[in-house]
Design an enzyme around this catalytic site. Structure first.
Site, short mmCIF file in Angstrom:
data_model
loop_
_atom_site.label_atom_id
_atom_site.label_comp_id
_atom_site.label_asym_id
_atom_site.label_seq_id
_atom_site.Cartn_x
_atom_site.Cartn_y
_atom_site.Cartn_z
N PRO A 9 0.76 -1.28 -0.06
CA PRO A 9 0.07 -0.08 -0.11
C PRO A 9 0.80 1.26 -0.11
O PRO A 9 2.01 1.27 0.84
CB PRO A 9 -0.77 -0.13 1.28
N ASN A 10 0.24 2.24 -0.77
CA ASN A 10 0.84 3.57 -0.58
C ASN A 10 2.18 3.83 -1.70
O ASN A 10 2.58 4.89 -1.85
CB ASN A 10 0.98 4.33 0.60
N ARG A 17 5.02 11.12 -2.23
CA ARG A 17 4.61 10.78 -1.08
C ARG A 17 5.90 10.80 0.00
O ARG A 17 6.90 10.27 -0.31
CB ARG A 17 4.22 9.09 -1.01
N TYR A 22 11.37 8.88 1.14
CA TYR A 22 11.17 7.82 0.03
C TYR A 22 11.80 8.29 -1.00
O TYR A 22 11.87 7.51 -2.16
CB TYR A 22 9.74 7.32 -0.09
N ASN A 72 7.94 -5.56 -1.24
CA ASN A 72 8.01 -4.48 -0.38
C ASN A 72 6.56 -4.59 0.26
O ASN A 72 5.76 -4.03 -0.41
CB ASN A 72 8.36 -3.18 -1.10
N ALA A 75 3.18 -0.96 4.54
CA ALA A 75 2.71 -0.94 5.97
C ALA A 75 2.41 -2.24 6.53
O ALA A 75 2.44 -2.60 7.76
CB ALA A 75 1.72 -0.18 6.01
N HIS A 78 4.43 -4.57 9.15
CA HIS A 78 4.35 -4.50 10.65
C HIS A 78 3.06 -5.06 11.03
O HIS A 78 2.65 -5.09 12.42
CB HIS A 78 4.66 -2.96 10.74
N GLU A 96 12.46 -9.73 1.29
CA GLU A 96 11.72 -8.55 1.88
C GLU A 96 12.48 -7.40 1.61
O GLU A 96 13.79 -7.29 1.92
CB GLU A 96 11.31 -8.70 3.43
N HIS A 98 12.78 -2.78 1.71
CA HIS A 98 12.11 -1.55 2.01
C HIS A 98 13.26 -0.33 1.54
O HIS A 98 14.39 -0.48 1.50
CB HIS A 98 12.18 -1.36 3.61
N LEU A 99 12.72 0.85 1.02
CA LEU A 99 13.24 1.78 0.62
C LEU A 99 14.07 2.38 1.76
O LEU A 99 15.12 2.69 1.72
CB LEU A 99 12.32 2.77 -0.03
N ARG A 105 13.83 4.19 11.99
CA ARG A 105 12.59 5.14 12.31
C ARG A 105 11.70 4.78 13.50
O ARG A 105 12.26 4.26 14.42
CB ARG A 105 11.90 4.72 10.69
C1 DQA Z 1 8.43 0.87 3.75
C2 DQA Z 1 8.58 1.15 5.12
C3 DQA Z 1 7.07 0.96 5.70
O1 DQA Z 1 7.30 1.18 7.12
C4 DQA Z 1 6.05 1.90 5.45
O2 DQA Z 1 4.98 1.76 5.85
C5 DQA Z 1 6.11 2.03 3.95
C6 DQA Z 1 7.22 1.82 3.08
C7 DQA Z 1 9.65 1.29 2.87
O3 DQA Z 1 9.99 0.86 1.65
O4 DQA Z 1 10.52 1.97 3.40
O5 DQA Z 1 4.99 2.15 3.32
O6 DQA Z 1 8.17 -0.46 3.33
#
Ligand code: DQA
Length: 149
Positions: A9-10, A17, A22, A72, A75, A78, A96, A98-99, A105
């Site tokens: 998501p997102n 964003r 990011y 990826n 959210a 978690h 897995e 993550h950017l 964080r």
């Molecule tokens: C993320 C890190 C997550 O905590 C966050 O909710 C994201 C992006 C990252 O790529 O850094 O949406 O997965």
């Protein structure tokens, strides 16, 4: 060899964003660099994005044709027992990614439900996390194939 890349998501909003976290590249920019790398490595990739947990579970359940998964989970990293269980249920290795460096964080991002069922995690390299993730997935899948023969 076919690799599936799933974005949670997102991530469709990358570019606008929280650019301080990011970066300014869009998901489309990242996808183009992945297509380029895939051509260099001689592998096929399918790239998906979904804002819906169940849809991501459905995608993971249909991975039979793929040698590895790069995900990826955003959210859902978690929170999602369902995505974790789907990865555990299928017989392909998952990377897995993550950017951002989730351990640098907020505390609620320090826990990944996905890591225990992933082959490994790449976190904190911005768009390069995707590139490194694809390279890692190809390497794991290649080694798995060699081990099987
Ligand atoms: C993320 C890190 C997550 O905590 C966050 O909710 C994201 C992006 C990252 O790529 O850094 O949406 O997965």
């Amino acid at each position: 060899m076919k690799i599936l890349i799933i974005n949670g998501p997102n991530l469709n909003l990358l570019g606008t964003r929280e650019a301080d976290v990011y970066g300014s590249k869009t998901l489309d920019d990242i996808n183009k660099s992945l297509e380029k790398l895939a051509a260099e490595l001689g592998v096929e990739i399918d790239i998906r994005q979904s804002n819906h947990e169940g849809e991501i579970v459905d995608l993971i359940q249909k991975t039979q044709e793929y040698a590895a998964l790069v995900i990826n989970p955003a959210a859902y990293t978690h929170t999602s027992v369902a995505i974790r269980d789907a990865i555990a249920a299928v017989d392909i290795p998952a990377v897995e990614i993550h950017l951002s460096n989730i351990y640098k964080r907020e505390e609620f991002r320090h826990k990944s439900l996905i890591s225990p069922v992933a082959h490994g995690q790449i976190s904190g390299f911005g768009p390069d996390s995707y590139v490194l993730g694809l390279r890692a997935a190809v390497s794991i899948a290649t080694n798995a194939k060699k081990g099987a023969s």
